[in-house]
Scaffold this motif. Sequence first.
Motif, PDB file in Angstrom:
ATOM      1  N   ARG A 281       8.803  -4.065 -34.705  1.00 26.82           N
ATOM      2  CA  ARG A 281       8.262  -3.165 -35.396  1.00 26.82           C
ATOM      3  C   ARG A 281       7.269  -2.256 -34.768  1.00 26.82           C
ATOM      4  N   PRO A 282       6.781  -3.501 -33.139  1.00 25.70           N
ATOM      5  CA  PRO A 282       5.623  -2.658 -32.703  1.00 25.70           C
ATOM      6  C   PRO A 282       6.069  -1.363 -32.095  1.00 25.70           C
ATOM      7  N   GLN A 283       7.569  -1.901 -30.998  1.00 23.93           N
ATOM      8  CA  GLN A 283       8.093  -0.627 -30.794  1.00 23.93           C
ATOM      9  C   GLN A 283       8.668   0.454 -31.766  1.00 23.93           C
ATOM     10  N   LEU A 284       9.133   0.168 -32.607  1.00 24.13           N
ATOM     11  CA  LEU A 284       9.567   1.018 -34.127  1.00 24.13           C
ATOM     12  C   LEU A 284       8.050   1.662 -34.377  1.00 24.13           C
ATOM     13  N   VAL A 285       7.734   1.478 -34.062  1.00 23.42           N
ATOM     14  CA  VAL A 285       5.875   2.624 -35.211  1.00 23.42           C
ATOM     15  C   VAL A 285       5.470   3.055 -33.685  1.00 23.42           C
ATOM     16  N   MET A 286       5.887   2.522 -32.456  1.00 19.53           N
ATOM     17  CA  MET A 286       5.018   3.306 -31.552  1.00 19.53           C
ATOM     18  C   MET A 286       6.453   5.009 -31.348  1.00 19.53           C
ATOM     19  N   ALA A 287       7.821   4.381 -31.375  1.00 22.89           N
ATOM     20  CA  ALA A 287       8.800   5.513 -31.400  1.00 22.89           C
ATOM     21  C   ALA A 287       8.291   6.539 -32.356  1.00 22.89           C
ATOM     22  N   ALA A 288       8.211   6.226 -33.251  1.00 21.70           N
ATOM     23  CA  ALA A 288       7.298   7.101 -34.012  1.00 21.70           C
ATOM     24  C   ALA A 288       6.024   8.056 -34.606  1.00 21.70           C
ATOM     25  N   ALA A 289       5.374   7.132 -33.581  1.00 26.02           N
ATOM     26  CA  ALA A 289       3.524   7.766 -33.910  1.00 26.02           C
ATOM     27  C   ALA A 289       3.507   8.060 -33.047  1.00 26.02           C
ATOM     28  N   ILE A 290       4.064   7.805 -31.882  1.00 26.83           N
ATOM     29  CA  ILE A 290       3.606   8.539 -30.276  1.00 26.83           C
ATOM     30  C   ILE A 290       3.547   9.559 -30.099  1.00 26.83           C
ATOM     31  N   PRO A 291       5.212  10.900 -30.216  1.00 21.05           N
ATOM     32  CA  PRO A 291       5.276  11.729 -30.709  1.00 21.05           C
ATOM     33  C   PRO A 291       5.012  12.697 -31.757  1.00 21.05           C
ATOM     34  N   PHE A 292       4.846  11.594 -32.831  1.00 20.43           N
ATOM     35  CA  PHE A 292       4.153  12.451 -33.977  1.00 20.43           C
ATOM     36  C   PHE A 292       2.098  12.805 -33.344  1.00 20.43           C
ATOM     37  N   PHE A 293       1.632  12.009 -33.234  1.00 22.77           N
ATOM     38  CA  PHE A 293       0.705  12.342 -32.991  1.00 22.77           C
ATOM     39  C   PHE A 293       0.135  13.188 -32.242  1.00 22.77           C
TER      40      PHE A 293
END
Length: 509
Positions: A281-293
């Motif tokens: 879950r941490p990697q999935l959230v960062m995979a989406a959140a970092i490029p989105f932000f």
Amino acid sequence: MAFSDGTTGERAQYNGRITLLVVISCIVAASGGLIFGYDLGVSGGVISMDPFLKKFFPNVYRRMKEDTKISNYCKFDSQLLTLFTSSLYLSGLISSFFASTMTRTFGRKASMLVAGAAVLIGSALGGAASNLYMLVFGRIFLGIGLGFGNQSIPVYISEMALPKHRGAMNFIFDAGVGIGVLVANVINFFTEKIDGGWGWRISLSMAAVPATILTLGAIILPDTPNSLIENSNNQEKAKRVLQQIRGTKDVQKELDDIIKASSISKAVKDPFKLIMQRKYRPQLVMAAAIPFFAQMTGINVITFYAPVLFRTIGQHESASLLSAVVIRCFNVSCTFISMFVVDKHGRRVLFMLGGIQMLATQLTIGGFMTALLGDHGALSKASAYVVLVLVCIYISGFGLSWGPLGWLIPSEIYPLEIRSAGQSVTVAVSFLFCFLVGQTFLAMLCHMKAGIFFFFGGWVALMTTFVYFLLPETKNVPIEKMEQLWKEHWFWRRFVGDQLDDNIYEVDK
């Protein structure tokens, strides 16, 4: 921070040094960043050129030149015009999922080769375009190239570099992006002056230069040891490459970790299903959140449309292109500064400093333009220079933080078994919001006017808070040891201790 094997984050290092082969490999691979940056920068420049607008978007040209009643903020509002810009990102989004399979099955070099070839085709179509269809098809091929390149290149660089140098090496990719945008702005500045109105053709076709470097590099350079183990299980070849890129014979510890990670990776039937498991879950959230932000910083608004933005506040064509050049010089300079401090001071410090800097300047620009620029007329020359300085401060904050770190963080946090899937999610989210922001910005500028800077400023405040509370420091941590960070984090540790679903793995009968 102690790892389960008794080592600490600072000492869990492999043997080796920076070798010429690693530097050359990373620089050639980072030509993919040059392609990405060039394509970002060139489109915003050519759509501000009168001959290009007259040929492909005559309605926009007439509105800009003849309609004196239209708002400054609405002169360039055309969905057809934004489709030219954003079609690249839509095709990049779709192709990134195919790129994941190719990268995992055939290696990082194979995806890099496809990327270079696709960009060569796209730049040829763009430069030779005689109608809007050729123009858009050229952008689609460029998007395919960027989808494959952005999926594989950051991973390639992270796997080639030692942990203690991984941040600086990955910054070469973002430096390539910044230099690409800068080169595009410089070329646009000069091609706009060519008599006959065909200078835009040179601008669109020059992406072939870095694409040629990437294509030749993908043929000549070695694949990463991780990729060789994952795809062919050729441990002897992987060991030889590892010795070459590390400059030492003593690479057994690193090789053992790669083999161990590869054995876990090969047991995975479906990495996209695996990354959905609670443990990741941490990697999935960062995979989406970092490029989105990263997209919601508003940077691509500046990158795509800097010449358009400065024409909006009253600058002439050449002056707006020159302003874009000045802006990118600041960005590239700060990216190089960040390259030299990221592995010493860490990622989080740069995120905080850059976030505060971007937030302050966006709020100031929004307030300044609200007070001084109405629907008609233009800013004074002195006021336009003030806006230019503020934009330079903003973009230097981005070059210090979200620009390079938006690529670095995702490339270094995935274990091998979900690395291709995780990078695909990152690239897909990046392209999706590149497309959405690119497609909607001119309409948003028309309706929100200067308030658009407050809009993106709010997002910068949110993303800075997100990083402060939820992103652990990854400085000097080997990729194969990264999981321990999540196990010790105050929030993520509740997720990573769970057992995985066995159905995700191949079971030997």
